[in-house]
Design a protein around this motif. Structure first.
Motif, mmCIF file in Angstrom:
data_model
loop_
_atom_site.group_PDB
_atom_site.id
_atom_site.type_symbol
_atom_site.label_atom_id
_atom_site.label_comp_id
_atom_site.label_asym_id
_atom_site.label_seq_id
_atom_site.Cartn_x
_atom_site.Cartn_y
_atom_site.Cartn_z
ATOM 1 N N ALA A 96 0.723 -0.999 -0.102
ATOM 2 C CA ALA A 96 0.017 0.001 -0.120
ATOM 3 C C ALA A 96 0.825 1.349 -0.026
ATOM 4 N N ALA A 97 1.937 1.340 0.602
ATOM 5 C CA ALA A 97 2.988 2.217 0.706
ATOM 6 C C ALA A 97 3.534 2.570 -0.606
ATOM 7 N N LYS A 99 2.072 2.164 -3.520
ATOM 8 C CA LYS A 99 1.133 2.405 -4.179
ATOM 9 C C LYS A 99 0.826 3.927 -3.979
ATOM 10 N N GLN A 100 0.686 4.294 -2.789
ATOM 11 C CA GLN A 100 0.915 5.536 -2.148
ATOM 12 C C GLN A 100 2.078 6.358 -2.893
ATOM 13 N N ALA A 101 3.107 5.882 -2.891
ATOM 14 C CA ALA A 101 4.286 6.495 -3.474
ATOM 15 C C ALA A 101 4.303 6.939 -5.111
ATOM 16 N N ARG A 102 3.698 5.885 -5.624
ATOM 17 C CA ARG A 102 3.318 6.030 -7.069
ATOM 18 C C ARG A 102 2.455 7.164 -7.334
ATOM 19 N N ILE A 103 1.433 7.351 -6.439
ATOM 20 C CA ILE A 103 0.416 8.436 -6.704
ATOM 21 C C ILE A 103 1.107 9.816 -6.441
ATOM 22 N N LEU A 104 1.978 9.803 -5.110
ATOM 23 C CA LEU A 104 2.549 10.966 -4.972
ATOM 24 C C LEU A 104 3.711 11.548 -6.028
ATOM 25 N N ASN A 105 4.407 10.467 -6.738
ATOM 26 C CA ASN A 105 5.306 10.648 -7.629
ATOM 27 C C ASN A 105 4.733 11.099 -9.135
ATOM 28 N N GLU A 125 8.815 3.432 -5.244
ATOM 29 C CA GLU A 125 7.563 2.800 -5.400
ATOM 30 C C GLU A 125 7.450 1.404 -5.215
#
Length: 152
Positions: A96-97, A99-105, A125
């Motif tokens: 999940a972390a 996936k969050q990193a991918r969105i933040l990137n 990611e």
């Protein structure tokens, strides 16, 4: 200190668990080579990817403890619960972390296009594993643990 190191090297369960993790990391390198046709040494020290080295490590550990102390021992129960927590974390929380990193990137990329002076490092990611990567890693760990059983 020398006696401590010697004692660690005599702990076959620990050595087998570490070997299972190393084999999983080397397997990641081979998969990376087959997939991208180039050697990426960084996969040897990165988290994530196929198979899960964390899962291989903890399942080899639990398998060794089960063989050595018995499948109904408190030691095996502790090792098994530890393995479950690590594998849940690898496939759940860390995935999940990632996936969050991918969105933040993606957000950072959009900001960078709008504001060229904005310069921020990208987040990593590939933090966790898919459930399949965890299953393969745990199967690898159990297999290595079973094969090494005569050494315990």
């Amino acid at each position: 200190m020398q006696e401590f190191c010697h004692s660690l090297l005599e702990n076959h369960i620990l050595l087998v668990a570490v070997i299972a993790s190393v084999i999983a990391q080397i397997t990641k390198l081979a998969i990376e080579l087959a997939k991208n046709r180039k050697i990426n040494i960084r996969v040897l020290v990165e988290t994530g990817g196929m198979p899960s080295a964390h899962s291989a490590l903890v399942t080899a550990l639990a398998t060794g403890v089960g063989h050595k102390t018995g499948w109904n021992s408190p030691d095996f129960a502790i090792a098994a619960i530890f393995a479950i927590i690590v594998m849940y974390d690898a496939a759940g929380v860390r995935q999940a972390a990632g996936k969050q990193a991918r969105i933040l990137n993606q957000i950072i990329d959009e900001l960078f296009r709008e504001h060229p002076t904005f310069n921020e490092d990208r987040l990593k990611e590939l933090l966790g594993h898919t459930p399949f990567q965890v299953i393969v890693g745990s199967a690898l760990g159990v297999t290595i643990g079973w094969l090494a059983a005569p050494t315990y």
